[in-house]
Scaffold this motif. Structure first.
Motif, PDB file in Angstrom:
ATOM      1  N   ARG A  51     -12.935   3.366  12.954  1.00  0.00           N
ATOM      2  CA  ARG A  51     -11.964   2.446  12.360  1.00  0.00           C
ATOM      3  C   ARG A  51     -10.535   2.906  12.597  1.00  0.00           C
ATOM      4  NH1 ARG A  51     -14.276   0.339   6.500  1.00  0.00           N
ATOM      5  NH2 ARG A  51     -16.130  -0.711   7.308  1.00  0.00           N
ATOM      6  N   ILE A  52     -10.311   4.213  12.507  1.00  0.00           N
ATOM      7  CA  ILE A  52      -8.971   4.731  12.762  1.00  0.00           C
ATOM      8  C   ILE A  52      -8.593   4.484  14.218  1.00  0.00           C
ATOM      9  CG2 ILE A  52      -7.554   6.810  12.839  1.00  0.00           C
ATOM     10  CD1 ILE A  52      -8.081   5.852  10.028  1.00  0.00           C
ATOM     11  N   GLY A  53      -9.569   4.659  15.117  1.00  0.00           N
ATOM     12  CA  GLY A  53      -9.316   4.384  16.529  1.00  0.00           C
ATOM     13  C   GLY A  53      -8.942   2.944  16.772  1.00  0.00           C
ATOM     14  N   GLU A  54      -9.635   2.029  16.089  1.00  0.00           N
ATOM     15  CA  GLU A  54      -9.315   0.610  16.220  1.00  0.00           C
ATOM     16  C   GLU A  54      -7.908   0.316  15.711  1.00  0.00           C
ATOM     17  OE1 GLU A  54     -12.348  -1.397  14.093  1.00  0.00           O
ATOM     18  OE2 GLU A  54     -13.941  -0.933  15.534  1.00  0.00           O
ATOM     19  N   ALA A  55      -7.509   1.001  14.638  1.00  0.00           N
ATOM     20  CA  ALA A  55      -6.159   0.805  14.105  1.00  0.00           C
ATOM     21  C   ALA A  55      -5.107   1.312  15.092  1.00  0.00           C
ATOM     22  CB  ALA A  55      -6.014   1.519  12.771  1.00  0.00           C
ATOM     23  N   LEU A  56      -5.394   2.417  15.775  1.00  0.00           N
ATOM     24  CA  LEU A  56      -4.452   2.943  16.759  1.00  0.00           C
ATOM     25  C   LEU A  56      -4.208   1.952  17.893  1.00  0.00           C
ATOM     26  CD1 LEU A  56      -5.541   6.700  17.118  1.00  0.00           C
ATOM     27  CD2 LEU A  56      -3.442   5.815  16.071  1.00  0.00           C
ATOM     28  N   LEU A  57      -5.230   1.202  18.255  1.00  0.00           N
ATOM     29  CA  LEU A  57      -5.096   0.253  19.356  1.00  0.00           C
ATOM     30  C   LEU A  57      -4.043  -0.812  19.083  1.00  0.00           C
ATOM     31  CD1 LEU A  57      -8.821  -0.298  20.432  1.00  0.00           C
ATOM     32  CD2 LEU A  57      -7.034   0.927  21.688  1.00  0.00           C
ATOM     33  N   THR A  58      -3.780  -1.069  17.816  1.00  0.00           N
ATOM     34  CA  THR A  58      -2.769  -2.082  17.491  1.00  0.00           C
ATOM     35  C   THR A  58      -1.369  -1.642  17.899  1.00  0.00           C
ATOM     36  OG1 THR A  58      -2.428  -1.215  15.245  1.00  0.00           O
ATOM     37  CG2 THR A  58      -4.146  -2.874  15.533  1.00  0.00           C
ATOM     38  N   LEU A  59      -1.178  -0.331  18.165  1.00  0.00           N
ATOM     39  CA  LEU A  59       0.125   0.162  18.607  1.00  0.00           C
ATOM     40  C   LEU A  59       0.416  -0.223  20.051  1.00  0.00           C
ATOM     41  CD1 LEU A  59       0.033   3.770  17.074  1.00  0.00           C
ATOM     42  CD2 LEU A  59       1.204   1.750  16.165  1.00  0.00           C
ATOM     43  N   GLY A  60      -0.651  -0.496  20.809  1.00  0.00           N
ATOM     44  CA  GLY A  60      -0.472  -0.871  22.208  1.00  0.00           C
ATOM     45  C   GLY A  60      -0.613   0.318  23.134  1.00  0.00           C
ATOM     46  N   ALA A  61      -1.059   0.056  24.352  1.00  0.00           N
ATOM     47  CA  ALA A  61      -1.324   1.122  25.319  1.00  0.00           C
ATOM     48  C   ALA A  61      -0.074   1.915  25.659  1.00  0.00           C
ATOM     49  CB  ALA A  61      -1.942   0.529  26.579  1.00  0.00           C
ATOM     50  N   ALA A  62       1.062   1.239  25.845  1.00  0.00           N
ATOM     51  CA  ALA A  62       2.286   1.922  26.257  1.00  0.00           C
ATOM     52  C   ALA A  62       2.718   2.961  25.226  1.00  0.00           C
ATOM     53  CB  ALA A  62       3.398   0.900  26.488  1.00  0.00           C
ATOM     54  N   THR A 107     -13.839   4.429   2.948  1.00  0.00           N
ATOM     55  CA  THR A 107     -14.656   3.872   4.024  1.00  0.00           C
ATOM     56  C   THR A 107     -14.054   4.148   5.399  1.00  0.00           C
ATOM     57  OG1 THR A 107     -13.502   1.756   3.766  1.00  0.00           O
ATOM     58  CG2 THR A 107     -15.585   2.028   2.582  1.00  0.00           C
ATOM     59  N   CYS A 108     -13.059   5.024   5.459  1.00  0.00           N
ATOM     60  CA  CYS A 108     -12.459   5.316   6.765  1.00  0.00           C
ATOM     61  C   CYS A 108     -13.458   6.064   7.646  1.00  0.00           C
ATOM     62  CB  CYS A 108     -11.174   6.131   6.609  1.00  0.00           C
ATOM     63  SG  CYS A 108     -11.415   7.855   6.088  1.00  0.00           S
ATOM     64  N   THR A 109     -13.425   5.785   8.925  1.00  0.00           N
ATOM     65  CA  THR A 109     -14.233   6.475   9.921  1.00  0.00           C
ATOM     66  C   THR A 109     -13.374   6.700  11.161  1.00  0.00           C
ATOM     67  OG1 THR A 109     -15.041   4.429  10.953  1.00  0.00           O
ATOM     68  CG2 THR A 109     -16.352   5.344   9.128  1.00  0.00           C
ATOM     69  N   ARG A 110     -13.832   7.559  12.022  1.00  0.00           N
ATOM     70  CA  ARG A 110     -13.102   7.800  13.264  1.00  0.00           C
ATOM     71  C   ARG A 110     -12.997   6.515  14.089  1.00  0.00           C
ATOM     72  NH1 ARG A 110     -11.527  12.414  15.140  1.00  0.00           N
ATOM     73  NH2 ARG A 110     -10.903  12.637  17.327  1.00  0.00           N
ATOM     74  N   HIS A 134      -4.525   6.474   4.972  1.00  0.00           N
ATOM     75  CA  HIS A 134      -3.579   6.324   3.870  1.00  0.00           C
ATOM     76  C   HIS A 134      -4.255   6.471   2.510  1.00  0.00           C
ATOM     77  CE1 HIS A 134      -0.410   5.190   6.585  1.00  0.00           C
ATOM     78  NE2 HIS A 134      -1.065   4.129   7.026  1.00  0.00           N
ATOM     79  N   PHE A 135      -5.551   6.186   2.442  1.00  0.00           N
ATOM     80  CA  PHE A 135      -6.254   6.216   1.160  1.00  0.00           C
ATOM     81  C   PHE A 135      -6.677   7.625   0.754  1.00  0.00           C
ATOM     82  CE2 PHE A 135      -6.781   1.819   2.498  1.00  0.00           C
ATOM     83  CZ  PHE A 135      -6.622   1.122   1.321  1.00  0.00           C
ATOM     84  N   CYS A 136      -7.326   8.360   1.669  1.00  0.00           N
ATOM     85  CA  CYS A 136      -7.900   9.660   1.307  1.00  0.00           C
ATOM     86  C   CYS A 136      -7.213  10.838   1.976  1.00  0.00           C
ATOM     87  CB  CYS A 136      -9.398   9.686   1.620  1.00  0.00           C
ATOM     88  SG  CYS A 136      -9.778   9.624   3.397  1.00  0.00           S
ATOM     89  N   HIS A 137      -6.288  10.570   2.898  1.00  0.00           N
ATOM     90  CA  HIS A 137      -5.513  11.597   3.612  1.00  0.00           C
ATOM     91  C   HIS A 137      -6.343  12.442   4.567  1.00  0.00           C
ATOM     92  CE1 HIS A 137      -1.910  11.568   0.571  1.00  0.00           C
ATOM     93  NE2 HIS A 137      -2.116  10.407   1.176  1.00  0.00           N
ATOM     94  N   THR A 138      -7.534  11.987   4.941  1.00  0.00           N
ATOM     95  CA  THR A 138      -8.302  12.675   5.974  1.00  0.00           C
ATOM     96  C   THR A 138      -7.540  12.581   7.295  1.00  0.00           C
ATOM     97  OG1 THR A 138     -10.401  12.180   4.911  1.00  0.00           O
ATOM     98  CG2 THR A 138     -10.482  12.724   7.248  1.00  0.00           C
ATOM     99  N   CYS A 139      -7.424  13.722   7.995  1.00  0.00           N
ATOM    100  CA  CYS A 139      -6.651  13.779   9.234  1.00  0.00           C
ATOM    101  C   CYS A 139      -7.579  13.554  10.440  1.00  0.00           C
ATOM    102  CB  CYS A 139      -5.958  15.135   9.342  1.00  0.00           C
ATOM    103  SG  CYS A 139      -4.880  15.267  10.775  1.00  0.00           S
ATOM    104  N   TYR A 140      -7.113  12.752  11.377  1.00  0.00           N
ATOM    105  CA  TYR A 140      -7.871  12.476  12.600  1.00  0.00           C
ATOM    106  C   TYR A 140      -6.981  12.803  13.805  1.00  0.00           C
ATOM    107  CZ  TYR A 140     -11.141   9.842   9.672  1.00  0.00           C
ATOM    108  OH  TYR A 140     -12.058   9.467   8.710  1.00  0.00           O
TER     109      TYR A 140
END
Length: 291
Positions: A235-246, A230-233, A263-269
């Motif tokens: 959702r991956i973008g939302e996960a990246l935001l947890t790293l913080g802007a800096a 169920t990964c999408t661009r 992590h589930f299907c190894h699709t690269c974004y």
């Protein structure tokens, strides 16, 4: 063997059941990773359990089961959605040393707990937690049903690295239609005779006949299952935001783009600077309106 889940019930009783058989979906999960054989077997059991629980609770949404332990295996997670799609991952501690031979459930996970999350399309998200107080995954999940759902439930789970299978029996609370007081004890007793090779090698109809040829069983249309992510661009973008802007801007300055994978299907974004700026701007939201 077909990847499917088969629902059934015993006539004139309040006992129902599910049988799941997995082959292609199971192999599709394992092919994306390089887990040890003992982890592969446990991952197959968890995939079968996720399919059984999703159908049992009749969830129109996503169900996930997370086994969080303090042993060599720190995380085991499987997820099922309404379309019959399954996915799963495992995470080993970096310094973990797996026991020799066929490591069992408790040897792999140690102390910990299971988190079961029900995320319906409509309505509130529900989460149940049960301790790893039993020697098998099936035993821990039976305890979950006893504590959270308060429904007598028995589970049998098997996997061998190529196939996975499971059987679930459940006694429903409605006694108004129950004309067979011994049905629960009898059907569970018969299910306890099931062998691993039968759960893994027999089609659901054949397994039902093998166990319950003297019972009156109503069988419903089977539901197909498959691997799906169920990964999408977004959702991956939302996960990246947890790293913080800096941190995001630091990676952009060093590499020119941010590359990550599911992590589930190894699709690269890959995300460029403009996309990261848009994500950060959306997170901040529009400026407040002055009155």
């Amino acid at each position: 063997m077909t990847d499917q889940i088969q629902r059934f019930l015993f006539e004139r009783s309040n006992v129902r059941g599910e049988i799941v058989t997995l082959e292609r979906a199971y192999v599709d999960v394992l092919d994306r990773h390089g887990y040890p054989p003992s982890v592969n077997r446990l991952l197959g059991e968890l995939l079968a359990a996720a399919a059984l629980l999703t159908d049992t609770v009749k969830l129109d949404g996503i169900l996930s089961i997370e086994v969080r332990g303090q042993g060599p295996l720190s995380l085991l997670m499987a997820e099922s959605n309404p379309g019959g799609e399954l996915r799963a991952i495992a995470r080993l501690n970096e310094d973990a040393t797996l026991p020799d031979g066929g490591a069992g459930f408790r040897e792999l996970v140690g102390e910990g707990h299971i988190v079961i999350t029900l995320d319906p399309r409509e309505g509130n998200r529900y989460q149940g937690i049960v301790a790893l107080d039993h020697d098998t995954l099936a035993g821990c999940l039976e305890a979950y049903f006893s504590q959270s759902e308060q429904l007598p439930t028995q589970l049998w789970l098997e996997a061998d690295g190529a196939r996975a299978g499971g059987l679930l029996l459940q006694r429903l609370p409605d006694e108004s239609q129950n004309q067979d007081d011994d049905a629960w004890e009898r059907t569970v007793h018969l299910a306890r005779t099931v062998k691993a090779e039968e759960l893994l090698g027999l089609a659901p109809q054949d397994l039902l006949y093998r166990l319950y040829h003297e019972e009156t069983v109503r069988v419903f249309e089977p539901k197909p299952l498959r691997f799906g992510c169920t990964c999408t661009r977004e959702r991956i973008g939302e996960a990246l935001l947890t790293l913080g802007a800096a941190e995001l801007r630091e990676v952009l300055a060093e590499q020119g783009e941010i590359e990550t994978q599911c992590h589930f299907c190894h699709t690269c974004y890959r995300f460029g600077a403009a996309e990261i700026d848009a994500l950060l701007g959306a997170e901040d939201g529009p400026p407040p309106t002055l009155h």
